[in-house]
Design an enzyme around this catalytic site. Structure first.
Site, PDB file in Angstrom:
ATOM      1  CG  HIS A 199      -8.983  10.887  -1.986  1.00 10.56           C
ATOM      2  ND1 HIS A 199      -8.569  12.195  -1.876  1.00 10.56           N
ATOM      3  CD2 HIS A 199      -7.896  10.140  -1.641  1.00 10.56           C
ATOM      4  CE1 HIS A 199      -7.296  12.223  -1.486  1.00 10.56           C
ATOM      5  NE2 HIS A 199      -6.873  10.990  -1.337  1.00 10.56           N
ATOM      6  CB  THR A 201      -4.650  15.465  -8.212  1.00 11.62           C
ATOM      7  OG1 THR A 201      -4.291  14.084  -8.288  1.00 11.62           O
ATOM      8  CG2 THR A 201      -3.979  16.101  -7.019  1.00 11.62           C
ATOM      9  CG  HIS A 206      -0.089  11.413   3.419  1.00 13.53           C
ATOM     10  ND1 HIS A 206      -1.289  11.309   4.087  1.00 13.53           N
ATOM     11  CD2 HIS A 206      -0.416  11.445   2.099  1.00 13.53           C
ATOM     12  CE1 HIS A 206      -2.286  11.287   3.202  1.00 13.53           C
ATOM     13  NE2 HIS A 206      -1.788  11.375   1.996  1.00 13.53           N
ATOM     14  CG  ASP A 225      -4.737   8.015   0.884  1.00 14.08           C
ATOM     15  OD1 ASP A 225      -5.390   8.977   0.451  1.00 14.08           O
ATOM     16  OD2 ASP A 225      -3.767   7.538   0.278  1.00 14.08           O
TER      17      ASP A 225
HETATM   18  C1  0GY Z   1      -3.228  10.848  -1.344  1.00 12.77           C
HETATM   19  C2  0GY Z   1      -2.005  10.670  -2.133  1.00 12.77           C
HETATM   20  C3  0GY Z   1      -1.839  10.738  -3.480  1.00 12.77           C
HETATM   21  C4  0GY Z   1      -2.773  11.248  -4.420  1.00 12.77           C
HETATM   22  C5  0GY Z   1      -3.659  12.234  -4.213  1.00 12.77           C
HETATM   23  O1  0GY Z   1      -5.299  13.664  -4.858  1.00 12.77           O
HETATM   24  C6  0GY Z   1      -4.530  12.811  -5.238  1.00 12.77           C
HETATM   25  O2  0GY Z   1      -4.447  12.425  -6.401  1.00 12.77           O
HETATM   26  O3  0GY Z   1      -3.786  12.767  -3.026  1.00 12.77           O
HETATM   27  C7  0GY Z   1      -0.559  10.282  -4.052  1.00 12.77           C
HETATM   28  O4  0GY Z   1      -0.530   9.909  -5.237  1.00 12.77           O
HETATM   29  O5  0GY Z   1       0.448  10.265  -3.325  1.00 12.77           O
HETATM   30  O6  0GY Z   1      -3.199  11.528  -0.334  1.00 12.77           O
HETATM   31  O7  0GY Z   1      -4.257  10.309  -1.707  1.00 12.77           O
END
Ligand code: 0GY
Length: 314
Positions: A40, A84, A188, A269
């Site tokens: 990300h 997110t 995952h 990740d």
């Molecule tokens: C990941 C897992 C998480 C968060 C997100 O987009 C996100 O906020 O994916 C999590 O909190 O488990 O895949 O990065």
């Protein structure tokens, strides 16, 4: 050493663990052309503000920092997944794709009212999938109702759907997920409870989901998120002095890689949102890969052939 970065005009969520600056050089040499298929970017918040509806405020993690990590670890390419904390504003993702010189593809988040023009622009930037988050702590609404509508819009572009859910929710969502007509990528491994038996009914249902739906792929990533025992091996689990990391997750991931070698992906990740317990050294995470993909052929499929087929049509 934690990174300790600021986050522009935003205040990080209390207790936030920053990504690890200065990761070690992996001992495992990645195959040529390897793709980090789950990572990300966060902000930077001053330039790309975090979404008002976000459930966490992270430490900034820029495209430049991601690409520096890519080069340090020995990856050639990235799949950048909309986080997110940016909601459905894909600006930070698109900016990162534009700076990647063709070495990154993206997975976006879109709302049901997204237009064909907006989708076309995302496609031109390198987006090839849309993510739907079913993890309740990360979203206000479970996106069951919008998924069909959005899938009808993205299918003509040849995009796929990424779903993120927890193992306990799969029984209820099994039929719905099985009805998705495009390729589907599960984040995952559907978050198994790794204190349970990898040969037991809960993980068995996930394996059945993959077996019955040849359009479903999965990322065998995030041992640091799934592990209960943590990164260190127990002394009695170290055969011949070999160091086993995240030993409670290994049997789950290895099982999937061995049964579905052509439908698995792996990613760091980075920058590891929402970890509560420890922040991994990404160099050591790369060293985890040969524990779950135990032959050169499996490693090449996992890291090179599969992501390039899905994201670059190679
Ligand atoms: C990941 C897992 C998480 C968060 C997100 O987009 C996100 O906020 O994916 C999590 O909190 O488990 O895949 O990065």
């Amino acid at each position: 050493m934690p990174h300790g970065d600021t986050t522009g005009p935003f205040t990080k969520t209390e207790g936030w663990l920053d990504w690890y600056d200065g990761p070690s050089a992996p001992a495992f040499t990645l195959p040529e052309g390897a793709v980090d298929a789950h990572c990300h970017v966060f902000g930077p918040g001053a330039q790309f503000p975090y979404a008002p509806e976000r459930k966490y405020t992270p430490c900034d993690a820029s495209a430049e920092q991601l690409f520096a990590l890519r080069d340090h670890l020995g990856f050639e390419r990235n799949i950048i997944v909309q986080a997110t904390c940016h909601g459905a504003d894909n600006s930070a993702l698109v900016d990162a794709l534009n700076r990647s010189e063709g070495r990154a593809r993206g997975v976006a988040t879109v709302r049901r009212d997204v237009t064909d023009e907006q989708l076309k622009a995302l496609h031109e930037a390198g987006v090839r999938g849309v993510r739907f988050n079913f993890v309740k702590r990360l979203v206000d609404r479970i996106p069951t109702d919008s998924l069909d509508e959005i899938v009808a819009k993205i299918a003509p572009l040849g995009w796929h759907v990424v779903i993120y859910f927890e193992a306990a929710d799969l029984p209820e969502l099994y039929d719905f997920f099985s009805s998705i007509p495009t390729d589907v990528v599960v984040d995952h491994m559907g978050r198994p409870d790794v204190t349970k038996d990898p040969n037991g009914p809960e993980f068995g249902l996930f394996l059945r989901f993959l077996r019955e739906n040849p359009n479903v792929w999965t990322k065998v990533s995030c041992p640091e998120r799934l592990s209960v025992t943590g990164p260190r091996a127990l002394p009695e689990e170290i055969p011949n002095g070999e160091h086993i990391m995240y030993s409670d997750v290994v049997p789950f991931a290895r099982r999937v890689v061995e049964e579905f070698p052509d439908r698995v992906l792996w990613g760091t990740d980075w920058p590891h949102p929402n970890l509560k317990d420890h922040m991994p050294d990404d160099g050591l995470l790369v060293d985890y890969i040969p524990q779950i993909a135990t032959t050169a052929e499996r490693q090449r499929k996992l890291l090179v052939d599969n992501p390039r087929r899905l994201y670059w049509n190679d």
